[in-house]
Write an enzyme that holds these catalytic residues in place. Structure first.
Site, mmCIF file in Angstrom:
data_model
loop_
_atom_site.group_PDB
_atom_site.id
_atom_site.type_symbol
_atom_site.label_atom_id
_atom_site.label_comp_id
_atom_site.label_asym_id
_atom_site.label_seq_id
_atom_site.Cartn_x
_atom_site.Cartn_y
_atom_site.Cartn_z
ATOM 1 N N ILE A 185 -8.318 33.545 -25.650
ATOM 2 C CA ILE A 185 -7.615 33.005 -25.633
ATOM 3 C C ILE A 185 -7.832 32.525 -26.725
ATOM 4 C CG2 ILE A 185 -9.821 31.288 -26.530
ATOM 5 C CD1 ILE A 185 -8.380 28.793 -25.804
ATOM 6 N N ARG B 79 -33.918 21.547 -13.895
ATOM 7 C CA ARG B 79 -34.976 22.248 -14.636
ATOM 8 C C ARG B 79 -35.853 21.282 -14.624
ATOM 9 N NH1 ARG B 79 -31.267 24.279 -19.845
ATOM 10 N NH2 ARG B 79 -29.499 22.889 -19.015
ATOM 11 N N ASP C 244 -11.672 28.479 -19.899
ATOM 12 C CA ASP C 244 -12.670 29.804 -19.204
ATOM 13 C C ASP C 244 -13.153 30.457 -19.909
ATOM 14 O OD1 ASP C 244 -14.472 31.061 -17.079
ATOM 15 O OD2 ASP C 244 -13.517 29.743 -15.191
ATOM 16 N N LYS D 261 -12.834 39.795 -33.827
ATOM 17 C CA LYS D 261 -12.697 40.246 -35.198
ATOM 18 C C LYS D 261 -11.257 40.646 -34.972
ATOM 19 C CE LYS D 261 -11.824 44.849 -33.622
ATOM 20 N NZ LYS D 261 -11.419 45.849 -32.866
ATOM 21 N N ASN E 133 -14.954 38.458 -24.870
ATOM 22 C CA ASN E 133 -12.964 37.725 -25.432
ATOM 23 C C ASN E 133 -13.762 37.268 -26.764
ATOM 24 O OD1 ASN E 133 -11.830 37.951 -23.658
ATOM 25 N ND2 ASN E 133 -12.175 36.837 -21.961
ATOM 26 N N TYR F 227 -28.519 36.039 -14.573
ATOM 27 C CA TYR F 227 -28.485 35.278 -16.670
ATOM 28 C C TYR F 227 -28.826 35.913 -17.241
ATOM 29 C CZ TYR F 227 -29.886 31.783 -19.598
ATOM 30 O OH TYR F 227 -29.610 30.786 -20.010
ATOM 31 N N LYS G 106 -27.011 37.861 -20.210
ATOM 32 C CA LYS G 106 -27.429 37.538 -21.491
ATOM 33 C C LYS G 106 -27.808 38.925 -22.591
ATOM 34 C CE LYS G 106 -27.056 32.789 -21.731
ATOM 35 N NZ LYS G 106 -26.602 32.422 -22.940
ATOM 36 N N GLY H 241 -21.123 20.699 -22.795
ATOM 37 C CA GLY H 241 -22.486 21.073 -21.817
ATOM 38 C C GLY H 241 -24.025 20.205 -22.831
ATOM 39 N N PHE H 242 -24.635 20.277 -22.338
ATOM 40 C CA PHE H 242 -26.330 20.018 -23.041
ATOM 41 C C PHE H 242 -26.003 20.208 -24.689
ATOM 42 C CE2 PHE H 242 -30.603 21.023 -23.856
ATOM 43 C CZ PHE H 242 -31.007 19.664 -24.350
HETATM 44 P P1 NAD Z 1 -25.329 23.382 -19.598
HETATM 45 O O1 NAD Z 1 -24.340 24.240 -18.644
HETATM 46 O O2 NAD Z 1 -24.813 22.163 -20.082
HETATM 47 O O3 NAD Z 1 -24.313 24.007 -20.644
HETATM 48 C C1 NAD Z 1 -23.039 25.276 -20.765
HETATM 49 C C2 NAD Z 1 -21.571 24.620 -20.915
HETATM 50 O O4 NAD Z 1 -20.940 25.967 -20.543
HETATM 51 C C3 NAD Z 1 -21.087 23.369 -19.881
HETATM 52 O O5 NAD Z 1 -20.170 22.527 -20.500
HETATM 53 C C4 NAD Z 1 -20.413 24.353 -18.823
HETATM 54 O O6 NAD Z 1 -19.252 23.245 -18.372
HETATM 55 C C5 NAD Z 1 -19.754 25.145 -18.893
HETATM 56 N N1 NAD Z 1 -19.693 26.807 -18.976
HETATM 57 C C6 NAD Z 1 -20.271 27.614 -18.136
HETATM 58 N N2 NAD Z 1 -19.515 28.106 -17.826
HETATM 59 C C7 NAD Z 1 -18.145 28.514 -18.685
HETATM 60 C C8 NAD Z 1 -16.754 28.722 -18.341
HETATM 61 N N3 NAD Z 1 -16.970 30.373 -17.189
HETATM 62 N N4 NAD Z 1 -15.812 29.100 -19.622
HETATM 63 C C9 NAD Z 1 -15.694 27.687 -20.326
HETATM 64 N N5 NAD Z 1 -17.043 26.470 -19.891
HETATM 65 C C10 NAD Z 1 -18.376 27.551 -19.562
HETATM 66 O O7 NAD Z 1 -26.963 24.293 -20.379
HETATM 67 P P2 NAD Z 1 -27.483 24.155 -21.418
HETATM 68 O O8 NAD Z 1 -28.333 23.786 -21.499
HETATM 69 O O9 NAD Z 1 -26.608 22.848 -22.784
HETATM 70 O O10 NAD Z 1 -27.015 25.942 -22.375
HETATM 71 C C11 NAD Z 1 -26.216 26.112 -23.610
HETATM 72 C C12 NAD Z 1 -26.106 27.534 -23.761
HETATM 73 O O11 NAD Z 1 -27.465 27.762 -24.505
HETATM 74 C C13 NAD Z 1 -25.980 28.231 -22.656
HETATM 75 O O12 NAD Z 1 -25.463 29.801 -23.048
HETATM 76 C C14 NAD Z 1 -27.350 28.915 -22.173
HETATM 77 O O13 NAD Z 1 -27.906 30.182 -21.675
HETATM 78 C C15 NAD Z 1 -27.948 29.000 -23.714
HETATM 79 N N6 NAD Z 1 -29.340 28.343 -23.701
HETATM 80 C C16 NAD Z 1 -30.069 27.097 -22.971
HETATM 81 C C17 NAD Z 1 -31.369 26.569 -22.934
HETATM 82 C C18 NAD Z 1 -31.493 25.651 -22.683
HETATM 83 O O14 NAD Z 1 -33.757 25.385 -22.498
HETATM 84 N N7 NAD Z 1 -31.415 24.778 -22.443
HETATM 85 C C19 NAD Z 1 -32.116 27.982 -23.350
HETATM 86 C C20 NAD Z 1 -31.340 29.270 -23.728
HETATM 87 C C21 NAD Z 1 -30.694 29.588 -24.089
HETATM 88 N N1 UDP Z 2 -39.879 23.756 -12.090
HETATM 89 C C1 UDP Z 2 -41.454 22.758 -11.051
HETATM 90 N N2 UDP Z 2 -40.909 21.752 -10.493
HETATM 91 C C2 UDP Z 2 -39.529 21.669 -10.872
HETATM 92 C C3 UDP Z 2 -37.896 22.507 -11.837
HETATM 93 C C4 UDP Z 2 -38.615 23.349 -12.384
HETATM 94 O O1 UDP Z 2 -42.152 23.644 -10.824
HETATM 95 O O2 UDP Z 2 -38.583 20.504 -10.336
HETATM 96 C C5 UDP Z 2 -41.283 25.171 -13.022
HETATM 97 C C6 UDP Z 2 -40.281 26.302 -12.392
HETATM 98 O O3 UDP Z 2 -40.665 27.665 -11.416
HETATM 99 C C7 UDP Z 2 -40.563 27.455 -13.581
HETATM 100 C C8 UDP Z 2 -40.597 25.943 -15.113
HETATM 101 O O4 UDP Z 2 -40.842 24.300 -14.149
HETATM 102 O O5 UDP Z 2 -42.026 27.499 -13.967
HETATM 103 C C9 UDP Z 2 -39.366 26.083 -15.758
HETATM 104 O O6 UDP Z 2 -38.451 25.717 -14.863
HETATM 105 P P1 UDP Z 2 -36.722 25.081 -15.600
HETATM 106 O O7 UDP Z 2 -35.797 25.142 -14.098
HETATM 107 O O8 UDP Z 2 -37.087 24.043 -16.217
HETATM 108 O O9 UDP Z 2 -36.785 26.642 -16.815
HETATM 109 P P2 UDP Z 2 -37.062 28.237 -17.088
HETATM 110 O O10 UDP Z 2 -37.484 28.106 -15.552
HETATM 111 O O11 UDP Z 2 -35.284 28.913 -16.976
HETATM 112 O O12 UDP Z 2 -37.789 28.407 -17.734
#
Ligand code: NAD
Ligand code: UDP
Length: 316
Positions: free
Chosen positions: A63, A186, A58, A105, A99, A145, A149, A12-13
């Site tokens: 695993i 986003r 998944d 553990k 998991n 979500y 979490k 992922g990102f």
């Molecule tokens: P993302 O969607 O790019 O990455 C999530 C990754 O998890 C993807 O590669 C997806 O394929 C994989 N995935 C999803 N469900 C899965 C499953 N059941 N089994 C195996 N792989 C699975 O999002 P991200 O922004 O990189 O976020 C990564 C983590 O960080 C997430 O847990 C997210 O909740 C947390 N997080 C991100 C942000 C943010 O702003 N980017 C903020 C708060 C928390």
């Molecule tokens: N948002 C927006 N336009 C978009 C996407 C998001 O105005 O095209 C707003 C959304 O309603 C929120 C903020 O931007 O208030 C951040 O949204 P995002 O989905 O990035 O993350 P989160 O709400 O989970 O913080």
């Protein structure tokens, strides 16, 4: 022997940046992903590294692998993606945490949970401190979500207390950077892609809601600092405390891209939090961490990334 790291959601990102950073430290990386929102392209450049392995799996299924450290990042993070199949999002959060904690553990690994500012919901305390319990709707569109979490955090602390598992919990605030998907949904990726295409910038509500945006390199440094830190479980906030309204973000993106885009106001999604800003005193005190990349600088890099990606897409 190099440290062996298991990274769930590694394609992922954020996960892919983490894989890269760990390989750069000379460590081994086992990247696990089901490719729901992750992409092979994110980790393509790592496949030839002999310290990197990729597993399609998944996290809702158990695993067994040998690992010294586990980073539990599997879970879609964009509201568009996590609301696509809310039951699956809850399963990923709850069963994924169970998991990974069970694995930690059994093999004696240190395990870090990617928690989120969403545990604070629509906060009544501003800026958000770790001691704040949050204001979360348990049955709204974001609850799969947010509550997923929150359960994961509870599981982490119960495994720690009951089974002495070596846990770390980081609460990540809005993070952005290269490798976000074009259709991620986003706000930063939406606005930058819309601006580069001269399409309307979709502001939800009046754009008066605020967010605080952390560049991914700063975040990864904080995550590694937390994983390396002995005797501190967290939870700890990781985010950039500079707070912007969504309207300010739209204006900045238009200015920086020189776009012809106009603002388009759309309905505010249900339960959209009004304000978001981390108090990072704890991270600063315990990890010596603070972000160094201001929004303008981070946006320059993200704009360049999406510009290249859009050109590549047009060419194919
Ligand atoms: P993302 O969607 O790019 O990455 C999530 C990754 O998890 C993807 O590669 C997806 O394929 C994989 N995935 C999803 N469900 C899965 C499953 N059941 N089994 C195996 N792989 C699975 O999002 P991200 O922004 O990189 O976020 C990564 C983590 O960080 C997430 O847990 C997210 O909740 C947390 N997080 C991100 C942000 C943010 O702003 N980017 C903020 C708060 C928390
Ligand atoms: N948002 C927006 N336009 C978009 C996407 C998001 O105005 O095209 C707003 C959304 O309603 C929120 C903020 O931007 O208030 C951040 O949204 P995002 O989905 O990035 O993350 P989160 O709400 O989970 O913080």
């Amino acid at each position: 022997m190099p440290t062996v790291n298991l990274i769930t959601g590694g394609a992922g990102f954020i996960g892919s940046h983490l894989c890269e950073a760990l390989l750069n430290r000379g460590e081994e990386v086992l990247c696990l992903d089901n490719f729901f929102t992750g992409r092979k392209a994110n980790i393509q450049h790592l496949l030839d590294n002999h310290r990197f392995e990729l597993v399609r799996h998944d996290v809702v299924n158990p695993i067994v692998v040998e690992a010294d450290r586990i980073f539990n990042f599997a879970c879609p993070a964009s509201p568009v993606h996590y609301q696509h199949n809310p039951v699956k999002t809850i399963k990923t959060n709850v069963m994924g945490a169970l998991n990974m904690l069970g694995l930690a553990k059994n093999v004696g690994a240190r395990v870090l949970q990617a928690s989120t500012s969403e545990v604070y919901g629509d906060p009544t305390v501003h800026p958000q401190v770790e001691s704040y319990w949050g204001n979360v709707n348990p049955i709204g569109p974001r609850s799969c979500y947010d509550e997923g979490k929150r359960v994961a955090e509870a599981l982490f602390f119960d495994y720690h207390t009951q089974n002495n598992v070596d846990i770390r919990v980081v609460r990540i605030f809005n993070t952005y950077g290269p490798r976000m998907l074009i259709n991620d949904g986003r706000v930063i990726s939406n606005f930058v892609v819309q601006a580069l295409r001269n399409e309307p910038i979709t502001i939800y509500g009046e754009g008066e809601q605020t967010r605080s945006f952390c560049y991914v390199d700063d975040l990864v440094r904080g995550i590694l600092g937390m994983m390396d830190c002995d005797g501190f479980t967290g939870p700890v906030n990781l985010g950039n405390p500079a707070e912007f309204t969504i309207r300010q973000l739209a204006d900045l993106v238009i200015e920086m891209t020189g776009s012809q885009s106009k603002l388009e106001f759309n309905p505010l999604p249900e339960n959209d939090p009004a304000r978001r800003r981390p108090d990072i005193s704890l991270a600063n005190e315990r990890l010596g961490w603070e972000p160094t990349i201001p929004l303008r600088e981070g946006l320059t890099r993200v704009i360049a990334y999406f510009e290249a990606l859009l050109q590549q897409n047009n060419a194919t």
